[in-house]
Design an enzyme around this catalytic site. Structure first.
Site, short mmCIF file in Angstrom:
data_model
loop_
_atom_site.label_atom_id
_atom_site.label_comp_id
_atom_site.label_asym_id
_atom_site.label_seq_id
_atom_site.Cartn_x
_atom_site.Cartn_y
_atom_site.Cartn_z
N GLU A 124 0.89 -1.17 0.00
CA GLU A 124 0.00 0.00 0.00
C GLU A 124 0.91 1.21 0.00
O GLU A 124 1.55 1.51 1.00
CB GLU A 124 -0.92 -0.03 1.22
N CYS A 126 -1.76 8.65 2.71
CA CYS A 126 -1.79 8.26 1.30
C CYS A 126 -3.15 8.53 0.67
O CYS A 126 -3.24 8.80 -0.52
CB CYS A 126 -1.46 6.77 1.18
#
Length: 466
Positions: free
Chosen positions: A227, A261
């Site tokens: 990720e 993110c």
């Protein structure tokens, strides 16, 4: 030695000795041994650990939230919410793991053939500083429920959080050896990935580090979930509720001081409503309180490290030099610590740094689109593909456009967020694999076919048995 720095004042909090090779060897050996026993327990028994993890998290919420805030600068109220989210994730998988891991029958001519979900082994978790508890427990709850063990290599600017996670696992009654935190330099990671006792790797971090870990894991033929970075589009069409979109946009960009993110980063707005959106958005940004993250009414605390602030400021300066209009902020704040003024850049175009690069901090770029098709084109014009948001009152149109957006998630009339009920992850240079939901718990399992043919009809007689 690792030194923990308080980003609110730039002063050291404490120092921690690095673990040596002998310590690493002991922890790997213990994890391998413990996991071999843990995998034998039925999932209904394993989820008891998750219930205990949730209890330990909630009982220490105040202590752990303050630790997060001191070590990486997140406002205290957000740190408390992070701990509660970790506990909820443990509760969720405690409830749903038996269903998610149950054998699945396969219709065939064979009798009672199934697909089974067996644990892989010990997983190396390489975790970042921005959500120092959530990123680990997001992975750990399903991984432990599935029968795996875990070794944590945390970011070296949050060592007290890394050791506190070990404390939580002990308090929860985690079997000795099944989990361990390693305080090590990044140079040690490749050797651990190569170790035969590590079955798989999960990483949340930058795209650059993800590429390195993917290469190391691939060379060792180890499963990975990555990720990585994101430059999430927040698309506002002309028929959207502009007031609500602008209100949510402020939170979507500036939560966690913009250091996530899946923060919205590129605000792509149709020309017809762009001026009104920017007006409302800037008013919301102006209302944010920058200050001591330990104070409950603070919205924007410090960035986590000085080098992150310097990188962000360079991106802002390059974007303005390329022709963007600075509507708010645009500078470090003159006070102790690593504070950056909440910043809005307008008239950002695809050739500018704030469009092309991930801006990991309190900076928003507004891009103006001619129409809905142009907005989707701009959204997809990125090397990243993690999350996205789409604002419009026409839900039928929204569902059609959502299929065209290149991202792991599309949130219609809301802000992107992770939730245990839904799979989470990205495409392109935002990584691969999924966390959370049923897909997350099945990342670190052996999806095994068990084919059972019909038994022989004739039994052996005593004579033939002789």
């Amino acid at each position: 030695m690792i030194t923990s720095i308080n980003p609110a004042d730039g002063l050291p909090i404490g120092t921690y000795d690095l673990h040596d090779d002998a310590h690493i060897e002991r922890k790997l050996a213990a994890a391998s041994l413990a996991q071999k026993e843990w995998r034998k327990k039925p999932v209904e028994e394993r989820v008891g650990l998750l219930v205990a993890m949730a209890k330990a998290l909630r009982s220490g919420k105040g202590k752990y939230a303050e630790m997060i805030t001191r070590e990486m600068g997140k406002p205290l109220a957000e740190a408390e919410a992070e701990i509660e989210k970790c506990a909820y994730n443990c509760d969720f998988y405690a409830e749903h793991a038996p269903q998610y891991l149950a054998d699945e029958a396969v219709a065939s001519n064979a009798t009672e053939s199934v697909v089974a979900f067996d644990p892989l082994g010990v997983v190396l978790a390489i975790m970042p500083w921005n959500y120092p508890f959530w990123q680990f427990f997001r992975f750990a709850a399903p991984a432990f429920a599935a029968g795996n063990g875990a070794i944590l290599k945390h970011a070296n600017n949050v060592p007290s959080c890394a050791l506190a996670i070990e404390e939580i696992m002990r308090e929860a009654g985690c079997p000795v050896g099944l989990f361990a935190t390693l305080l090590i330099e990044p140079s040690k990671v490749a050797g651990i990935i190569e170790d035969h006792r590590i079955a798989a790797v999960t990483l949340t971090g930058s795209t650059e580090v993800g590429a390195i870990v993917a290469s190391q894991s691939g060379k060792a033929l180890k499963k990975q979930v990555l990720e990585l970075g994101g430059s999430d589009p927040f698309i506002v069409l002309a028929d959207a509720d502009i007031e609500e979109a602008a209100r949510v946009a402020v939170k979507a960009r500036f939560i966690n001081v913009g250091q996530s993110c899946v923060n919205a980063k590129r605000f792509i707005v149709e020309d017809a409503v762009a001026d009104r959106f920017v007006e409302l958005f800037c008013a919301g940004v102006a209302a944010l309180k920058v200050g001591d993250p330990m104070e409950r009414d603070t919205n924007i605390g410090p960035m986590a490290r000085r080098n992150l602030l310097d990188t962000l400021h360079d991106q802002v300066e390059r974007t303005v030099a390329s022709g963007a209009a600075l509507r708010a902020g645009g500078h470090p704040i003159e006070r102790p610590g690593f504070y950056y003024a909440p910043t809005v850049l307008d008239h950002v175009t695809p050739d500018m740094a704030a469009f092309r690069e991930e801006t990991f901090g309190p900076v928003a770029g507004v891009i103006r689109a001619r129409n809905a098709d142009h907005a989707i084109q701009l959204a997809n014009d990125s090397e990243f593909g993690l999350g996205s948001a789409l604002w419009t009152r026409n839900l039928d149109h929204a569902r059609t456009l959502a299929r065209q957006i290149e991202a792991g998630a599309v949130f219609i009339n809301g802000m992107t967020a992770s939730d245990p009920r839904y799979p989470f992850g990205g495409i392109k240079r935002s990584g691969y694999g999924r966390e959370l939901g049923v897909y997350g718990i099945r990342e670190f399992v052996n999806i095994k076919t068990i084919w059972v043919g019909p038994a022989k009809a004739a039994a052996l007689t005593p004579k033939t048995a002789q």
